[in-house]
Design an enzyme around this catalytic site. Sequence first.
Site, PDB file in Angstrom:
ATOM      1  N   HIS A   1       3.689 -14.020 -13.995  1.00  0.00           N
ATOM      2  CA  HIS A   1       4.190 -13.134 -15.127  1.00  0.00           C
ATOM      3  C   HIS A   1       4.744 -13.612 -16.092  1.00  0.00           C
ATOM      4  O   HIS A   1       4.384 -13.284 -17.188  1.00  0.00           O
ATOM      5  CB  HIS A   1       5.451 -12.190 -14.166  1.00  0.00           C
ATOM      6  CG  HIS A   1       4.990 -11.816 -12.701  1.00  0.00           C
ATOM      7  ND1 HIS A   1       3.814 -11.365 -12.532  1.00  0.00           N
ATOM      8  CD2 HIS A   1       5.554 -11.751 -11.630  1.00  0.00           C
ATOM      9  CE1 HIS A   1       3.682 -10.793 -11.057  1.00  0.00           C
ATOM     10  NE2 HIS A   1       4.776 -11.200 -10.997  1.00  0.00           N
TER      11      HIS A   1
ATOM     12  N   LYS B   1       2.235  -3.162 -17.084  1.00  0.00           N
ATOM     13  CA  LYS B   1       3.346  -2.640 -17.506  1.00  0.00           C
ATOM     14  C   LYS B   1       3.218  -2.200 -18.796  1.00  0.00           C
ATOM     15  O   LYS B   1       2.689  -2.989 -20.021  1.00  0.00           O
ATOM     16  CB  LYS B   1       4.695  -3.573 -17.425  1.00  0.00           C
ATOM     17  CG  LYS B   1       4.951  -4.034 -16.130  1.00  0.00           C
ATOM     18  CD  LYS B   1       6.360  -4.750 -15.963  1.00  0.00           C
ATOM     19  CE  LYS B   1       6.591  -5.021 -14.591  1.00  0.00           C
ATOM     20  NZ  LYS B   1       7.368  -3.884 -13.793  1.00  0.00           N
TER      21      LYS B   1
ATOM     22  N   ASP C   1      -1.903  -9.078 -11.742  1.00  0.00           N
ATOM     23  CA  ASP C   1      -0.725  -9.425 -12.110  1.00  0.00           C
ATOM     24  C   ASP C   1      -0.008  -8.142 -12.388  1.00  0.00           C
ATOM     25  O   ASP C   1      -0.236  -7.861 -13.829  1.00  0.00           O
ATOM     26  CB  ASP C   1      -0.939 -10.510 -13.217  1.00  0.00           C
ATOM     27  CG  ASP C   1       0.728 -11.242 -13.353  1.00  0.00           C
ATOM     28  OD1 ASP C   1       1.557 -10.351 -13.664  1.00  0.00           O
ATOM     29  OD2 ASP C   1       0.830 -12.483 -13.878  1.00  0.00           O
ATOM     30  N   HIS C   2       0.945  -7.572 -11.915  1.00  0.00           N
ATOM     31  CA  HIS C   2       1.113  -6.471 -12.076  1.00  0.00           C
ATOM     32  C   HIS C   2       2.021  -6.302 -13.387  1.00  0.00           C
ATOM     33  O   HIS C   2       2.006  -5.139 -14.056  1.00  0.00           O
ATOM     34  CB  HIS C   2       1.770  -5.731 -10.936  1.00  0.00           C
ATOM     35  CG  HIS C   2       3.315  -6.154 -10.625  1.00  0.00           C
ATOM     36  ND1 HIS C   2       3.699  -7.328 -10.063  1.00  0.00           N
ATOM     37  CD2 HIS C   2       4.444  -5.618 -11.177  1.00  0.00           C
ATOM     38  CE1 HIS C   2       4.960  -7.400 -10.055  1.00  0.00           C
ATOM     39  NE2 HIS C   2       5.378  -6.422 -10.721  1.00  0.00           N
TER      40      HIS C   2
ATOM     41  N   ALA D   1       0.873  -1.151   0.047  1.00  0.00           N
ATOM     42  CA  ALA D   1       0.051  -0.016  -0.116  1.00  0.00           C
ATOM     43  C   ALA D   1       0.708   1.184   0.073  1.00  0.00           C
ATOM     44  O   ALA D   1       0.499   2.257  -0.663  1.00  0.00           O
ATOM     45  CB  ALA D   1      -1.077   0.065   1.030  1.00  0.00           C
TER      46      ALA D   1
ATOM     47  N   GLU E   1      16.609 -10.330 -11.760  1.00  0.00           N
ATOM     48  CA  GLU E   1      16.969  -9.559 -10.636  1.00  0.00           C
ATOM     49  C   GLU E   1      18.359  -9.401 -10.199  1.00  0.00           C
ATOM     50  O   GLU E   1      18.765 -10.582 -10.253  1.00  0.00           O
ATOM     51  CB  GLU E   1      16.228  -9.906  -9.641  1.00  0.00           C
ATOM     52  CG  GLU E   1      14.471  -9.698  -9.561  1.00  0.00           C
ATOM     53  CD  GLU E   1      14.144  -8.448  -9.036  1.00  0.00           C
ATOM     54  OE1 GLU E   1      14.943  -7.513  -8.679  1.00  0.00           O
ATOM     55  OE2 GLU E   1      12.961  -7.970  -9.415  1.00  0.00           O
TER      56      GLU E   1
HETATM   57  P1  NAP Z   1       2.987  -6.553   4.623  1.00  0.00           P
HETATM   58  O1  NAP Z   1       3.779  -5.119   4.548  1.00  0.00           O
HETATM   59  O2  NAP Z   1       3.071  -7.534   5.758  1.00  0.00           O
HETATM   60  O3  NAP Z   1       1.593  -5.772   4.867  1.00  0.00           O
HETATM   61  C1  NAP Z   1       0.425  -6.635   5.493  1.00  0.00           C
HETATM   62  C2  NAP Z   1      -0.781  -5.672   6.022  1.00  0.00           C
HETATM   63  O4  NAP Z   1      -1.906  -6.546   6.395  1.00  0.00           O
HETATM   64  C3  NAP Z   1      -0.597  -4.568   7.022  1.00  0.00           C
HETATM   65  O5  NAP Z   1      -1.354  -3.466   6.593  1.00  0.00           O
HETATM   66  C4  NAP Z   1      -1.125  -5.265   8.136  1.00  0.00           C
HETATM   67  O6  NAP Z   1      -1.340  -4.200   8.946  1.00  0.00           O
HETATM   68  C5  NAP Z   1      -2.158  -5.901   7.682  1.00  0.00           C
HETATM   69  N1  NAP Z   1      -2.860  -7.051   8.587  1.00  0.00           N
HETATM   70  C6  NAP Z   1      -2.142  -8.265   9.022  1.00  0.00           C
HETATM   71  N2  NAP Z   1      -2.863  -8.860   9.773  1.00  0.00           N
HETATM   72  C7  NAP Z   1      -4.111  -8.192   9.795  1.00  0.00           C
HETATM   73  C8  NAP Z   1      -5.299  -8.472  10.469  1.00  0.00           C
HETATM   74  N3  NAP Z   1      -5.473  -9.565  11.219  1.00  0.00           N
HETATM   75  N4  NAP Z   1      -6.176  -7.536  10.302  1.00  0.00           N
HETATM   76  C9  NAP Z   1      -6.164  -6.305   9.505  1.00  0.00           C
HETATM   77  N5  NAP Z   1      -4.955  -6.334   8.780  1.00  0.00           N
HETATM   78  C10 NAP Z   1      -3.871  -7.030   9.077  1.00  0.00           C
HETATM   79  O7  NAP Z   1       2.573  -7.076   3.300  1.00  0.00           O
HETATM   80  P2  NAP Z   1       2.631  -6.426   1.811  1.00  0.00           P
HETATM   81  O8  NAP Z   1       4.102  -6.546   1.490  1.00  0.00           O
HETATM   82  O9  NAP Z   1       2.088  -5.100   1.681  1.00  0.00           O
HETATM   83  O10 NAP Z   1       1.881  -7.503   0.891  1.00  0.00           O
HETATM   84  C11 NAP Z   1       0.541  -7.448   0.931  1.00  0.00           C
HETATM   85  C12 NAP Z   1       0.010  -8.335  -0.345  1.00  0.00           C
HETATM   86  O11 NAP Z   1       0.500  -7.913  -1.457  1.00  0.00           O
HETATM   87  C13 NAP Z   1       0.602  -9.779  -0.172  1.00  0.00           C
HETATM   88  O12 NAP Z   1      -0.444 -10.694  -0.662  1.00  0.00           O
HETATM   89  C14 NAP Z   1       1.688  -9.892  -0.914  1.00  0.00           C
HETATM   90  O13 NAP Z   1       2.131 -11.321  -1.591  1.00  0.00           O
HETATM   91  C15 NAP Z   1       1.158  -9.065  -2.012  1.00  0.00           C
HETATM   92  N6  NAP Z   1       2.416  -8.343  -2.902  1.00  0.00           N
HETATM   93  C16 NAP Z   1       3.415  -7.507  -2.184  1.00  0.00           C
HETATM   94  C17 NAP Z   1       4.270  -6.972  -3.079  1.00  0.00           C
HETATM   95  C18 NAP Z   1       5.138  -6.041  -2.391  1.00  0.00           C
HETATM   96  O14 NAP Z   1       5.920  -5.426  -2.893  1.00  0.00           O
HETATM   97  N7  NAP Z   1       5.078  -5.735  -1.057  1.00  0.00           N
HETATM   98  C19 NAP Z   1       4.259  -7.158  -4.426  1.00  0.00           C
HETATM   99  C20 NAP Z   1       3.445  -8.081  -4.911  1.00  0.00           C
HETATM  100  C21 NAP Z   1       2.556  -8.580  -4.330  1.00  0.00           C
HETATM  101  P3  NAP Z   1      -1.418  -4.304  10.630  1.00  0.00           P
HETATM  102  O15 NAP Z   1      -0.308  -4.872  11.302  1.00  0.00           O
HETATM  103  O16 NAP Z   1      -1.609  -2.900  10.925  1.00  0.00           O
HETATM  104  O17 NAP Z   1      -2.733  -4.872  10.927  1.00  0.00           O
END
Ligand code: NAP
Length: 494
Positions: free
Chosen positions: A243, A185, A180-181, A21, A219
């Site tokens: 991808h 692209k 699928d980001h 986010a 990468e």
């Molecule tokens: P992250 O940084 O671990 O964030 C997880 C989020 O979930 C946090 O906002 C956490 O906030 C919230 N959360 C966890 N348990 C919760 C609960 N019980 N109730 C409500 N909120 C909860 O993970 P992320 O990297 O952003 O990834 C999120 C998703 O996107 C995953 O499926 C990942 O595979 C996918 N993704 C991520 C990336 C990337 O670049 N990061 C890229 C591709 C795909 P709180 O701790 O405040 O609750």
Amino acid sequence: MTKQQEPRALIVIFGATGDLAMRKLYPSIFNLCRNGQIDENVAIIGAARKPWNHMEFRQRVLESISNNLESDESPNAFLSRFYYQQVDVTDEASYKELHHLVIDLEEKYDTDGNRMFYLAMAPEFFGMIAQRIDRFGLKNSDGWTRLVIEKPFGHDLASAQKLNNEVREAFDEDQIYRIDHYLGKEMVQNIEVIRFANGIFGHLWNNQFISNIQITSSESLGVEERFHFYNQSGAARDMVQNHMLQMLALLAMEPPITLDTDEVRSEKIKVFRAMRRIKPDKVDEYFVRGQYDRGEINGKQVVSYQEEHEDLKGSNTETFVAGKIYIDNYRWAGVPFYIRTGKRMAEKAAKIVVEFKNMPMNLYYDEKDKQQPNLLVINVQPEEGVTLHLNAKSNKPGTQAEPIKLSYLYNHKSGMRSPEAYEKLLLDCMLGDATNFTHWDEVALSWAFIDSVIEGWKRKKPNFPNYKAGTMGPDAAHELLEKDGFHWWPIKDI
Ligand code: NAP
């Protein structure tokens, strides 16, 4: 789906305090606002467990967009549309409170009851959240409701099927937007245009004129802090199932009869159906796996995968995959599609090379092996562009022809940046255009393909590590092409 709806919507982001986010979604929403693609009829609710209020949330959003802000630009109007609701997705009471805020804001922003639920959370929560959104009435509105799901969509076909069943209990297929980001692209979206808007490629795009197609996404980084997730997943699940196979489908599909979502998807699905399934006992003929050892990247010594964290010691997870895929249909019979992807490789790049067959006889090269085939190179990242490799008259003594390149770099076209993938995908979702999201049938067929590769790998312990950090993967990845009389084209300066 048509693109006629106004982008009026309430966007609810589950996982609003997380990495995705902060790094991707808020900057993308900011760019959409700044470009006037979304206006005052869009508001955002961030939902997560952290005990933030609206002002604290806006402060974090401000930090996340600070690099995008011009020095004389006020972010206040943009930030005022962000609201925070403390939510524990495992706690049913949270959904009721969230529902109250949704109703209040819908009226305030006149969003026509349109609701986008974006699941930027760990995959184990996807099914539960979808079902509770439904159960607690958050789907009941006069407008549309759409569910955006991040990757990974399952770990294999069985788990993807289970997840899909859970989600489908609450949402119809046409309400589900699986991200699928890569499909957002610019140059991946350009594959179709290059193919279907140019006779010179359209007419030659088949097994009579193309000898092989190479798709690389490399990468130079290692696993970093995602090591725990990555170690359970590996490169085949993390990159190939989604991808790499999506790019392959766009390169191989038949021209759709229109650009409507259903038509494009149905052509892609046919490609997945025509991919030759690799029997587990034949996997070594088609696929190579690797794991990086110590090495050097940009003059710096780096550790091996197993040394990145104590939990990775003895790991058999692959950080590299190369594969040869055949599409057994009339257009592609006999043409190998080579894919490769990995971590800690020499360069970070995503690139497609279409290699055309040589002329049956070429009078202009003294030595036959100096003759270079025509190549169409689609540079996906970091540069975005297209390069065509031709042969032309040489003015050097002794040779009559030499390879030349015609290049077009998108970033240089107008000095404008291309929109981020997430920017396009968020807008597409608000407009109801699901073309660049994956349909369940695509997900299921690509898992079935990857599952049999992984099944073959499970039968034999790998000899890891088997490639040095800073290289283009194990020797076997090069031999895979050499056996067929080809070689990988370089990823730099091509
Ligand atoms: P992250 O940084 O671990 O964030 C997880 C989020 O979930 C946090 O906002 C956490 O906030 C919230 N959360 C966890 N348990 C919760 C609960 N019980 N109730 C409500 N909120 C909860 O993970 P992320 O990297 O952003 O990834 C999120 C998703 O996107 C995953 O499926 C990942 O595979 C996918 N993704 C991520 C990336 C990337 O670049 N990061 C890229 C591709 C795909 P709180 O701790 O405040 O609750």
